[in-house]
Write an enzyme that holds these catalytic residues in place. Structure first.
Site, mmCIF file in Angstrom:
data_model
loop_
_atom_site.group_PDB
_atom_site.id
_atom_site.type_symbol
_atom_site.label_atom_id
_atom_site.label_comp_id
_atom_site.label_asym_id
_atom_site.label_seq_id
_atom_site.Cartn_x
_atom_site.Cartn_y
_atom_site.Cartn_z
ATOM 1 N N ASN D 38 -28.991 19.709 -13.134
ATOM 2 C CA ASN D 38 -27.588 19.639 -13.570
ATOM 3 C C ASN D 38 -26.649 19.923 -12.388
ATOM 4 O OD1 ASN D 38 -28.561 19.277 -16.150
ATOM 5 N ND2 ASN D 38 -28.028 21.334 -16.887
ATOM 6 N N ASP D 261 -23.871 25.356 -15.239
ATOM 7 C CA ASP D 261 -24.406 24.540 -14.147
ATOM 8 C C ASP D 261 -23.323 23.645 -13.559
ATOM 9 O OD1 ASP D 261 -26.871 25.653 -14.859
ATOM 10 O OD2 ASP D 261 -27.282 24.024 -16.254
#
Lengths: 319, 319, 319, 319, 319, 319
Positions: D38, D261
């Site tokens: 991510n 993330d």
């Protein structure tokens, strides 16, 4: 006899399901979408006999557009473009909650409608109708359409058909100055102007409170009625020297695209049948509120639903 | 270093699910589709290091195309068109069984790629590659592309990069005579020609058995190899004065679009790495057969699957 | 003026996607389906100006039915049932390959249409039309409909409107003897009878070759034309003492529901405009073949597609 | 050259559509999801040249994961596990509004990545990169990964590559005490620590205001920068003895998975290119806000969209 | 032995996906939905051994209903109607945000269940059970059902089975006066009455605060317990001369249909196993809150999820 | 009392819609699939009272499996694994037409079922049942299951319950030699062996015509009945020294997965209720034919449908 004829471009709207992104989606939802056909559908569903006129490619994709409008009962009276260069205009719509909004990518250049000439179009139907409606988008699409729009407004005006224009400024199509030059040229043939408060400022350079703006426009251009829409703050109309105000009805933010067209469709459904401007504004506001709960560009509504809002029915589940 | 660079237009393909019709569907499946990128993907998946070069609009829709090609590992080395007139070419595909077939409606005029000039493109990568591939579609799309295609073939030829062209006649883009004039002008810079038997007749006016056609084309234009594809009857290549034949592998008719490009991708994956023409034809035929069972334009295959076909594995369920 | 008026029930068709089973599916596809509206749509799409008349509940579900027919351009001239007992007839359709077939479960008892009385219906439109069409299903649905069907046929006959009936025996609605008694009572007012060979045997007790059956029916009931359909073996018509035969066109088995109605729609599109019976049969057969490749009950076709079949166009991909 | 290498597990995420339940759904949406990938995707999309390294089964399911990351332009440099025991880790995600939340069921034991040894991985690429990123999840997955993570951090540190760790405590993987023991052992090789305020308390036993926590961690472990994230209250960084604060941008709650993330990806996109910590925090916060409107784990964003948020653009529909 | 038997109609619920309209949707979601089976499912999932009894058509559509209930573990003990007139009751549900609400269109007349006679039904199971539950909807559906409901309540009462009735007034089925007449006739055989505050006013003509209403009903009809539900204001019970109050738990408005049945299911899961009324109300309220986050009519919940709400767990993502 | 208990693993089957590939699909269809539960469902639907026993994780994913089996009426009598290491076995299935086939990727290692010990399982139910069924897959899954399978077969044998085993060799689980060693050890406790002709050769090293193979196995291992299945060539049984043959019924190739299990379920539905082996084979063959038209692993069939095939009903549309 037709009560209302509307004229303009209807595009194929391609949008990813839900909140997916255009870049990563594997399916796009397909809908017919155009300011003037949105108005025709809303008006037809609320009781008028409405016709939409335009030019479409003679292809399954063009028929896709006509097909969706017809299902709502609108008469589709279009020129079918059989030329090699015919094309269906499209737009990509990506919907998202904050901080994303709704993003529109037009792919409408050189669509068949941009070549629609007056001689091809049903001018008799316009002359026979109660009302004729177009928007400020249409003349922005091509020189031909600028001239055709002027012609059709003249046809209507000379025949005594009430003419209505929603200014509908689109910054992705033209600059404010160009819009002002073209649209004010058309205003003498317009009876009813609908304009968003923000467009009145950006395009027409009007500032101040909405009532004054409406009155000023009526005065300068001699509109029979000037309607100023103010988003969540409602709308007002200046007519016969008076100002009528209409707040919005409570509604979700889920499907805002098409709210303005639904307002106009609801308004005209009453205005063209002789109801008061106050009633017309109320129907416009209720139709717009309903639209915001309905996916797509089109107000899939019924008169009974509008009346239910006017009555203030509020039960969450009806059974 | 890149093994193969391909150049051409990749469109957004819009098609109704299953056998639904464009006119009545409410969703269209979205895929990236272009003859040259189809070849790049097949070749990359079968072991080459492939790059696709082209021009795309700098928009979510253009990125949608790049995104789908990248997922297969292809390097996307494109010019991002930031101009106001940038647009993504599209095509509508309707699929149906008999008596309907697969109907294609192009909407690719004025796509960004039609303005792709030699100076914008990665000529160094082409000069450094083992192979360069384009098709007869590319020069049909605009005058600019006709000239750019000629330039890139020259760049490749001068650098010793093997050049490949799939003739790929498209009757919706140009007349046979126009195609012949333009393409034969390009032939001197082409090392490997791939041509469908039917196109050889319609465009190049060649008649007779496929082997003679291949030999005749090799002779007249000096191709290193001439591959003639014959639909369900297989393919053959004329190379070094010899003819090598390759039948088709048994396959479904379910997803025929892209079969030819998959053949070329499979062929080049071997030809450019020095395998024999017979092996290259076999990989081409196996890749094409696999493609016919895979939805979309693209051969989502692996070398192991191709080898499995070459081995004749036939178990219906592997578990 | 309307060319063709059709009269009968249109149901909401609920079917699981693909080959899923009714018992386990979590979604059903929704379509409008009725023998007579299927005919109206096919005829409209092939050039006639068609009206469908019936009775529907005044509800979103009833409007769902009207909406789908309108999108094909058919005029929907129905009685909107606002009574408390109004209901939309439905049927569940499960589709499967062998050894399963297509299973139909009707839920059409007490639908609004079963109360449709002659006085409510547009008899003037029928009298003004070129043709009037209904099927042997309609009088099976209720006593009221039996009497209304007789009335409307009389109205048409007296006005000189060509009357057409497709016998369409439904074993889930009535016994053969009951059908025979009711339908033969209606035959004197019928000009064109369409009957499946199998129904001629089961209901009308006719045996022998199809040509003799057609001739026998013409003789006994005085039909202007008698058309006998024979599934994959084609159709024939007895008219003016002669028999005209028409084989089927090659087609998939994928979507057989609605094949017969599409045949009638294609037939009437020519027969009512004065084309020869041979031409009418050919258009019927081509429309039926196309239908088999199209999901749903309705022939979403164009005159150009029919002509393409008549020309024998066979290219698998058109691009 | 690569700007950023991230290392960790990426799972196949299986989730029912909308708010359906895992127990009753008949379809699961499929996505690639992993904290470190991510981050790589967000950073790549915002301008870095990012590589994700890991170990995946050599199967269509493993390729599914690689494929999704590649489409965003990330270089996937993984070990393909061809062993008999290779497996793709998965997790089931069920999403719901209050009082349900988002429920995660891991099925990641014995995934191929748990056997990823230092010698298999691209240590040269890490040494050559500007930055290296991993999270506190990775060493929790297996003893091998604990040791590999330590090795890779050392490789980076010795090469002068900036190392970043997001502490990311997962209570379904290990106890706080175990996490603390392992992670503090790794801290000497970490330059930038990102830690949620709540994890700082639960795992590292730090209490008090966030600024003090950040300063305390910087002091004790000698981090170049310590970033403490505080959910809806924003984030702050302690760097060079100073504390920089960053509030959140207004955003929906619709798609919270992956917010952290995305923050790190946005932060690193600036931090590794020499922008100020204040700018890096701002990009982190804007990227995180955008993510919350986007389905899936991944921030499908563009630099222009981040800048639009920084400018405070607020129009609901752009057209 | 069964703990709880419930008796009533379960319909096939047909609803367009998301916020689409019945009139324009091409797919309807299919679910089993009935007040009494909703209660049985909730109670079964929360620990009781529940049986649902009714009458269904012996068809794939009837089996669709049974199938969905069985998957939750409920014993389906129904009469399978093999008569020619058997039919499955359905209802159409359209869901929308404000100003639209949830609209219900019943198509349940003449459903098989309306002919369910006492002699066909499992009276022994009712006599052996701890509890028997039905609602005020059942006797409204037909004269037969009015009499059967009375019979079954008597069977239960005589056997010492605790009887529970949820008044559940449906204005689309009958008038308040008719409901009052029929239901008060049944009250002597009812031990536990559940009634919405609004229904108490509309049907039973009770006004004042909810506690007084509950006390008044207990007094007049001799209920063991009277539960008054008050929507977002919670619920209270009058039992043994005391009033116990229970607020609602915070929950989304996303899926309100079935909230009341879930409350009753949660309540009975405790009440019938001897827990206090206070505990029963708490479980009812928690189950109802969970239901509001779950699509469909049915509370797909677990005891652990209810306990999690009672504990006040609030983490948005559990991982 | 239960008629049939089956024992084995049921997995979650994840497969892309239609012919999409695992690598590129964004949704997977979810189904419960296991040889022994497939048999239980078919037998239950055809009239037996069937129980499936196994071990499942106590999670929404484990409940997903139980839920799907229950909907068909099967009693699910399983151990709910609440341990930290509990997991649901899965398999990925990719379906395609030629030259692709159906590809299976198992992810079933360490599933909860692999720890199922005899003491946890309902041995009393097995002892009380008419029949007990398992397959050669179960002992291949773990040492524990090898021993548990042996135990359960002994329990059944001692109680006089008829035991049935389908050899079902899975090459992705073990080598032929290992399978032979383990399975022949279990044969003494097996009354009815079902074995595919190919498995008889590969695993049991039997060659020659199927009748001889069956007779030979009966002789060597003392089976009450030996059934040899031969794919499209039908099946035969050796029983009481005689051989009974059964051809297949004509069926599509669309959904072959689960054909064998459906055959066994149909066979046992008759065999265990005392019908002749010839009848049992016929029901097995008809159930298998029906299965091939039904998506998923499970034969969603009714006794009436089987009888319809036995009668040779062939109408394509029933209405």
């Amino acid at each position: 006899m037709t009560d209302l004829v509307t004229f303009g471009e209807t595009m194929l709207r391609l949008s990813p399901p839900g909140e997916e992104r255009l870049e990563t989606a594997d399916q796009y939802n397909v809908r017919a979408a155009g300011a003037e056909s949105n108005v025709a559908v809303a008006a037809q569903r609320l009781g008028l006999d409405a016709t939409w006129t335009s030019k479409l490619p003679d292809s399954p994709v063009g028929r896709r557009v006509a097909s969706e409008l017809r299902r709502h009962g609108v008469t589709v009276d279009v020129v079918w473009d059989e030329s090699e260069t015919s094309r269906q205009g499209t737009y990509y719509l990506e919907q998202g909650e904050r901080p994303r909004g709704n993003d529109v990518i037009y792919d409408r250049r050189n669509a068949s409608v941009t070549t629609a000439a007056t001689a091809e179009l049903p001018t008799d139907a316009i002359a026979d109708a109660e009302g004729f409606h177009t928007t400020g988008i249409t003349p922005a699409l091509s020189d031909t359409l600028e001239s055709t729009t002027a012609d059709l407004l003249s046809v209507a005006q000379e025949a005594g058909t009430t003419t209505c224009m929603d200014l509908n400024y689109r910054s992705k199509l033209w600059e404010p100055a160009a819009a002002r030059a073209v649209l004010t040229e058309l205003f003498p043939a317009v009876d009813v102007l609908v304009v968003a408060e923000r467009d009145a400022e950006v395009v027409l350079d009007r500032r101040g409170d909405a009532a004054s703006i409406a009155a000023g426009l009526s005065d300068e251009f001699g509109f029979e009625a000037t309607v100023v829409t103010r988003g969540s703050e409602g709308a007002l109309a200046h007519v016969d020297g008076e100002v009528v105000e209409q707040p919005t009805f409570e509604a979700t933010d889920a499907h805002p695209v098409g709210t303005g067209d639904s307002f106009v469709g609801g308004f005209l459904s009453q205005y063209l049948t002789g109801e008061s401007v106050a009633d017309a504004l109320t129907w416009g506001a209720a139709t717009a509120a309903l639209k915001r709960s309905i996916p797509g560009d089109i107000a899939v509504v019924s008169p009974e639903e509008v009346r239910s809002i006017l009555r203030g029915d509020t039960e969450a589940i009806s059974r």
